[in-house]
Design an enzyme around this catalytic site. Structure first.
Site, PDB file in Angstrom:
ATOM      1  N   GLU A   1       0.755  -1.353   0.185  1.00  0.00           N
ATOM      2  CA  GLU A   1       0.014  -0.123  -0.029  1.00  0.00           C
ATOM      3  C   GLU A   1       0.809   1.232  -0.018  1.00  0.00           C
ATOM      4  OE1 GLU A   1      -4.149  -0.268   1.522  1.00  0.00           O
ATOM      5  OE2 GLU A   1      -2.901  -0.431   3.268  1.00  0.00           O
TER       6      GLU A   1
ATOM      7  N   HIS B   1      -5.511   1.368  10.409  1.00  0.00           N
ATOM      8  CA  HIS B   1      -6.815   0.424  10.566  1.00  0.00           C
ATOM      9  C   HIS B   1      -7.324   0.450  12.090  1.00  0.00           C
ATOM     10  CE1 HIS B   1      -4.900  -2.406   7.457  1.00  0.00           C
ATOM     11  NE2 HIS B   1      -5.086  -1.307   6.991  1.00  0.00           N
TER      12      HIS B   1
HETATM   13 ZN   LIG Z   1      -4.714  -0.545   4.917  1.00  0.00          ZN
END
Ligand SMILES: [Zn+2]
Length: 304
Positions: A107, A128
């Site tokens: 990412e 998260h």
């Molecule tokens: Zn993520």
């Protein structure tokens, strides 16, 4: 103790100095080794405060090469311990500068695109955090409910990666990860109020309009002009989310016959502006505490 007679007279108009943001540090005047050391510490702080667990990441723009950025390789943030754990990437395509670089985060496009679009962004964090996830899943807007989260503003945008998946690309693995430049651009565009106009060369402001963007079914991303600002925002986004959730639960759990003493109200736009300035003018204080916490925990090692 002063004698009673030494006490100054009561002054109802007395006020403390207004905390205002300090002069921004010249990002590119910093020593790269110092920045690397601080980046390792920031990885530990984000873990210590539950912003990241085994997942989530932080990066910085390279202080002497503004076309590169630095972030940990494929490691849980708590275990980053040495400058050798960090990887340098090119901002233009998020490819590693060294052909011998270790495995990195898939990412990383979240980070590379933010630096490419917004020249004043020098640190990016993706999380998260469990407390924030209900606002990425329920549709309930994340609102600023406490003075330490004025930076959120009254409209936290939501990025839905589902809108970016292409039906003409059946092989695309729809795992919600921002693993391509195209997805990174769609996320980064959410940080500005006005939609993208491709006819303009420089259609983005150097500084994004929004400090946090929620990522539907996934988490959130934030940024800052320096590491301290981004870490502050990441931590207090989580704290604000907890306060908002608990406030809503409490209100729904009022026993029969008990009335709330006031409505659940959010910071006004003016309060957001004032609190945001105050937040940025004082976050050097918690930063020193957060550094001391991780330096005194045997879980974390920083050989930077
Ligand atoms: Zn993520």
């Amino acid at each position: 103790m002063p004698e009673h007679g030494d006490m100054p007279e009561w002054n109802p108009s007395a006020r403390a100095e207004t905390p205002t943001p300090p002069q921004p540090i010249e990002w590119n005047s910093q020593d790269v080794d110092e920045v690397k050391r601080k980046l390792i510490t920031a990885n530990h702080i984000l873990h210590h405060h539950g912003v990241v667990d085994g997942y989530g990441h932080i990066s910085v723009r390279h202080p002497s090469h503004p076309d590169k950025y630095l972030m940990s390789g494929y490691l849980a943030p708590a275990l980053v311990s040495s400058p050798d754990d960090l990887i340098e990437y090119w901002i233009n395509d998020s490819s590693p500068v060294s052909p011998h670089a270790k495995k990195g985060y898939s990412e990383r496009f979240i980070h590379g695109i933010m630096y490419a679009m917004y020249p004043k962004v020098n640190c990016v964090i993706h999380s998260h955090a469990e407390a924030v996830l209900p606002y990425a899943t329920s549709g309930v807007p994340l609102m600023p409910v406490i003075h330490m989260a004025g930076f959120l503003g009254n409209n936290v945008p939501v990025f839905d990666i589902g809108d970016s998946y292409s039906s003409s690309c059946p092989d695309e693995q729809q795992d919600l990860l921002v693993r391509t430049a195209k997805l990174g651009i769609h996320l980064a565009e959410k940080f500005v109020k006005t939609p993208r106009d491709p006819s303009f060369e420089s259609h983005f402001p150097p500084d994004p309009d929004y400090s946090v963007v929620l990522m539907r079914r996934h988490g959130y991303t934030t940024h800052g002009r320096d590491i301290e600002t981004a870490v502050y925002r990441a931590i207090y986004t989580k704290i604000n989310a907890t306060a908002q959730t608990n406030s809503m639960i409490l209100r729904g759990a009022l026993p029969p016959g008990v009335k709330a003493k006031f409505e659940l109200e959010f910071l006004t736009d003016e309060m957001c502006r004032g609190c945001s300035r105050m937040n940025e003018g004082t976050h050097d204080k918690p930063w020193k505490l957060w550094v001391a916490e991780v330096e005194n925990s045997s879980l974390y090692t920083n050989r930077g």
